[in-house]
Design a protein around this motif. Structure first.
Motif, PDB file in Angstrom:
ATOM      1  N   ALA A 152      23.124   5.038 -26.856  1.00  0.00           N
ATOM      2  CA  ALA A 152      22.522   5.342 -25.531  1.00  0.00           C
ATOM      3  C   ALA A 152      22.028   4.089 -25.036  1.00  0.00           C
ATOM      4  O   ALA A 152      21.948   3.646 -23.841  1.00  0.00           O
ATOM      5  CB  ALA A 152      21.690   6.548 -25.588  1.00  0.00           C
ATOM      6  N   TRP A 207      23.078   0.900 -25.465  1.00  0.00           N
ATOM      7  CA  TRP A 207      24.113   0.041 -25.263  1.00  0.00           C
ATOM      8  C   TRP A 207      24.312  -0.151 -23.691  1.00  0.00           C
ATOM      9  O   TRP A 207      24.271   0.608 -22.965  1.00  0.00           O
ATOM     10  CB  TRP A 207      25.307   0.111 -25.977  1.00  0.00           C
ATOM     11  CG  TRP A 207      25.250  -0.044 -27.503  1.00  0.00           C
ATOM     12  CD1 TRP A 207      24.212   0.454 -28.403  1.00  0.00           C
ATOM     13  CD2 TRP A 207      26.254  -0.448 -28.314  1.00  0.00           C
ATOM     14  NE1 TRP A 207      24.290   0.164 -29.462  1.00  0.00           N
ATOM     15  CE2 TRP A 207      25.493  -0.290 -29.543  1.00  0.00           C
ATOM     16  CE3 TRP A 207      27.539  -0.966 -28.325  1.00  0.00           C
ATOM     17  CZ2 TRP A 207      26.373  -0.424 -30.903  1.00  0.00           C
ATOM     18  CZ3 TRP A 207      27.947  -1.372 -29.395  1.00  0.00           C
ATOM     19  CH2 TRP A 207      27.494  -1.111 -30.711  1.00  0.00           C
ATOM     20  N   HIS A 208      25.053  -1.479 -23.374  1.00  0.00           N
ATOM     21  CA  HIS A 208      25.191  -1.625 -21.869  1.00  0.00           C
ATOM     22  C   HIS A 208      26.557  -0.677 -21.720  1.00  0.00           C
ATOM     23  O   HIS A 208      27.598  -1.091 -21.849  1.00  0.00           O
ATOM     24  CB  HIS A 208      25.565  -2.787 -21.790  1.00  0.00           C
ATOM     25  CG  HIS A 208      25.782  -3.463 -20.243  1.00  0.00           C
ATOM     26  ND1 HIS A 208      26.703  -3.384 -19.499  1.00  0.00           N
ATOM     27  CD2 HIS A 208      24.750  -4.084 -19.578  1.00  0.00           C
ATOM     28  CE1 HIS A 208      26.214  -3.857 -18.327  1.00  0.00           C
ATOM     29  NE2 HIS A 208      25.279  -4.424 -18.357  1.00  0.00           N
ATOM     30  N   ARG A 209      26.215   0.233 -20.630  1.00  0.00           N
ATOM     31  CA  ARG A 209      27.235   1.148 -20.326  1.00  0.00           C
ATOM     32  C   ARG A 209      28.488   0.582 -19.614  1.00  0.00           C
ATOM     33  O   ARG A 209      29.773   0.794 -19.770  1.00  0.00           O
ATOM     34  CB  ARG A 209      26.663   2.340 -19.559  1.00  0.00           C
ATOM     35  CG  ARG A 209      25.884   3.155 -20.560  1.00  0.00           C
ATOM     36  CD  ARG A 209      25.564   4.614 -19.622  1.00  0.00           C
ATOM     37  NE  ARG A 209      24.874   5.537 -20.814  1.00  0.00           N
ATOM     38  CZ  ARG A 209      24.559   6.635 -20.463  1.00  0.00           C
ATOM     39  NH1 ARG A 209      24.892   7.111 -19.218  1.00  0.00           N
ATOM     40  NH2 ARG A 209      23.778   7.430 -21.127  1.00  0.00           N
ATOM     41  N   SER A 231      21.582  -3.944 -26.253  1.00  0.00           N
ATOM     42  CA  SER A 231      20.866  -2.616 -26.732  1.00  0.00           C
ATOM     43  C   SER A 231      19.604  -3.404 -27.686  1.00  0.00           C
ATOM     44  O   SER A 231      18.689  -2.498 -27.795  1.00  0.00           O
ATOM     45  CB  SER A 231      21.729  -2.146 -27.636  1.00  0.00           C
ATOM     46  OG  SER A 231      22.165  -2.523 -28.861  1.00  0.00           O
ATOM     47  N   TRP A 235      21.082  -6.143 -17.914  1.00  0.00           N
ATOM     48  CA  TRP A 235      21.973  -5.326 -17.519  1.00  0.00           C
ATOM     49  C   TRP A 235      22.733  -5.958 -16.212  1.00  0.00           C
ATOM     50  O   TRP A 235      24.024  -5.713 -16.151  1.00  0.00           O
ATOM     51  CB  TRP A 235      21.305  -3.882 -16.765  1.00  0.00           C
ATOM     52  CG  TRP A 235      22.481  -2.841 -16.394  1.00  0.00           C
ATOM     53  CD1 TRP A 235      22.618  -2.096 -17.274  1.00  0.00           C
ATOM     54  CD2 TRP A 235      22.731  -2.768 -15.124  1.00  0.00           C
ATOM     55  NE1 TRP A 235      23.553  -1.012 -16.447  1.00  0.00           N
ATOM     56  CE2 TRP A 235      23.594  -1.606 -15.357  1.00  0.00           C
ATOM     57  CE3 TRP A 235      22.510  -3.463 -14.021  1.00  0.00           C
ATOM     58  CZ2 TRP A 235      24.492  -1.150 -13.986  1.00  0.00           C
ATOM     59  CZ3 TRP A 235      23.392  -2.868 -12.778  1.00  0.00           C
ATOM     60  CH2 TRP A 235      24.046  -1.992 -12.934  1.00  0.00           C
ATOM     61  N   LEU A 253      30.591  -1.037 -22.086  1.00  0.00           N
ATOM     62  CA  LEU A 253      31.107  -0.113 -22.812  1.00  0.00           C
ATOM     63  C   LEU A 253      32.467   0.504 -22.021  1.00  0.00           C
ATOM     64  O   LEU A 253      33.535   0.526 -22.664  1.00  0.00           O
ATOM     65  CB  LEU A 253      30.445   0.934 -23.355  1.00  0.00           C
ATOM     66  CG  LEU A 253      29.208   0.597 -24.155  1.00  0.00           C
ATOM     67  CD1 LEU A 253      28.372   1.786 -24.728  1.00  0.00           C
ATOM     68  CD2 LEU A 253      29.942   0.141 -25.645  1.00  0.00           C
ATOM     69  N   PHE A 254      32.350   0.640 -20.954  1.00  0.00           N
ATOM     70  CA  PHE A 254      33.574   1.358 -20.048  1.00  0.00           C
ATOM     71  C   PHE A 254      34.560  -0.055 -19.985  1.00  0.00           C
ATOM     72  O   PHE A 254      35.585   0.360 -20.083  1.00  0.00           O
ATOM     73  CB  PHE A 254      32.977   1.533 -18.727  1.00  0.00           C
ATOM     74  CG  PHE A 254      32.164   3.081 -18.758  1.00  0.00           C
ATOM     75  CD1 PHE A 254      32.695   4.252 -19.506  1.00  0.00           C
ATOM     76  CD2 PHE A 254      31.074   3.097 -17.860  1.00  0.00           C
ATOM     77  CE1 PHE A 254      31.772   5.040 -19.409  1.00  0.00           C
ATOM     78  CE2 PHE A 254      30.284   4.292 -17.910  1.00  0.00           C
ATOM     79  CZ  PHE A 254      30.718   5.380 -18.613  1.00  0.00           C
TER      80      PHE A 254
END
Length: 315
Positions: A5, A7-9, A64, A74, A12-13
């Motif tokens: 949760a 981590w840099h979303r 993270s 971010w 990740l996407f």
């Protein structure tokens, strides 16, 4: 390891999207028999998508670990995602058109696309530099892991910067008016000649992609070394000493940096990775001996091992 949760979303996407694209490119290798600059036309986007999977996942994890400057991190990560999307859009778009993406000056449109790619790489590099600065300011429970991440980031930036050497026109291109290509991966031989399997690196001359690869993967190699040392400390008493682990990380980082410098020097001399001359072999021997000596000295000169168990990596 921090929870997913944190981590840099966006990264990740992006990593997931590049994984899907890698599958598409693999299918393209089988279904599309077109060849471009001596290689299957889908080979380049496949390599780039796999590289972005590793790069994006690593940066998402590093984000993270931060407790300071997370908002800045971010935004830096999001800029990297945007730059990566533009880069891959151009590469895949040119594959669909049957054109090369890199160094292409055949038409004004092709030239514009390559200039866009160059700009996105500069932006990506600057964003990665900002993330590296934040990592230098971030304290971690395990000093060896902290320095492995920091040093990996620095060598990774140097590896990424090797790409800027590739855009220099070759002597052959300078000798031709309105050359259809400006810049090259290879040194001393034209791109598209005999190459090594899988990687596509030049087999008869220098190739700057070797140094690019080695430098960028310090991002994964050095943190992995630190994590292995942390977990090995539960079974090897000597490694329970945090100072010993830190010194071993510095030895590993020095060795990896030396390898990066060696393959860069080899490529710039127009020498294929698999065809080193005596001077290159001698330099490689000195590097191996120096790393081995560093390991031996670190392990033999260390104080008695501490009875304190190895700390966990925390973010």
């Amino acid at each position: 390891m921090p929870r997913l949760a944190g981590w840099h979303r966006p990264l990740l996407f992006f990593t997931a999207a590049m994984g899907v694209l890698a599958v598409v490119c693999a299918v393209g290798l089988v279904a599309d028999d077109r060849v471009l600059v001596g290689a299957p036309i889908w080979h380049k986007p496949l390599k780039f998508s796999i590289s972005f999977v590793l790069y994006g996942l690593t940066l998402a994890w590093m984000h993270s670990l931060l407790t300071r400057g997370r908002r800045t991190s971010w935004w830096a990560g999001t800029v990297i995602v945007a730059a990566g999307v533009v880069e891959m859009a151009v590469i895949v778009g040119q594959v669909v058109r049957g054109k090369r993406s890199h160094f292409n000056q055949e038409t004004a449109f092709d030239s514009m696309l390559f200039q866009i790619m160059g700009s996105t790489i500069v932006v990506l590099w600057l964003a990665a530099l900002l993330l590296a600065v934040l990592l230098f300011r971030q304290p971690l429970a395990d000093r060896a892991t902290a320095w492995a991440i920091r040093l990996g980031s620095v060598v990774g930036l140097a590896g990424l910067a090797v790409g800027f050497l590739m855009v220099r026109p070759t002597p052959e291109q300078l000798a031709v008016a309105d050359s259809p290509a400006i810049g090259a991966h290879s040194v001393g031989v034209p791109d598209g000649g005999p190459h090594l399997p899988v990687t596509g690196w030049a087999a008869t001359g220098g190739d700057l992609r070797v140094a690019h690869f080695v430098g960028m993967h310090a991002l994964q190699a050095l943190p992995l070394l630190a994590l292995v040392l942390v977990y090995a400390a539960t079974r090897v008493p000597r490694l329970r000493d945090a100072t010993v682990r830190l010194r071993l990380v510095w030895v590993g980082a020095s060795g990896w940096t030396g390898l990066f410098a060696l393959v860069t020097w080899q490529a710039l001399r127009g020498q294929a990775l698999t065809r080193p001359d005596g001077l290159t072999l001698a330099a490689a021997g000195v590097l191996v001996a120096a790393v081995a000596a560093g390991i031996v000295v670190t392990l033999t000169r260390s104080a008695k091992p501490s009875r304190v168990s190895a700390p966990e990596v925390v973010g």
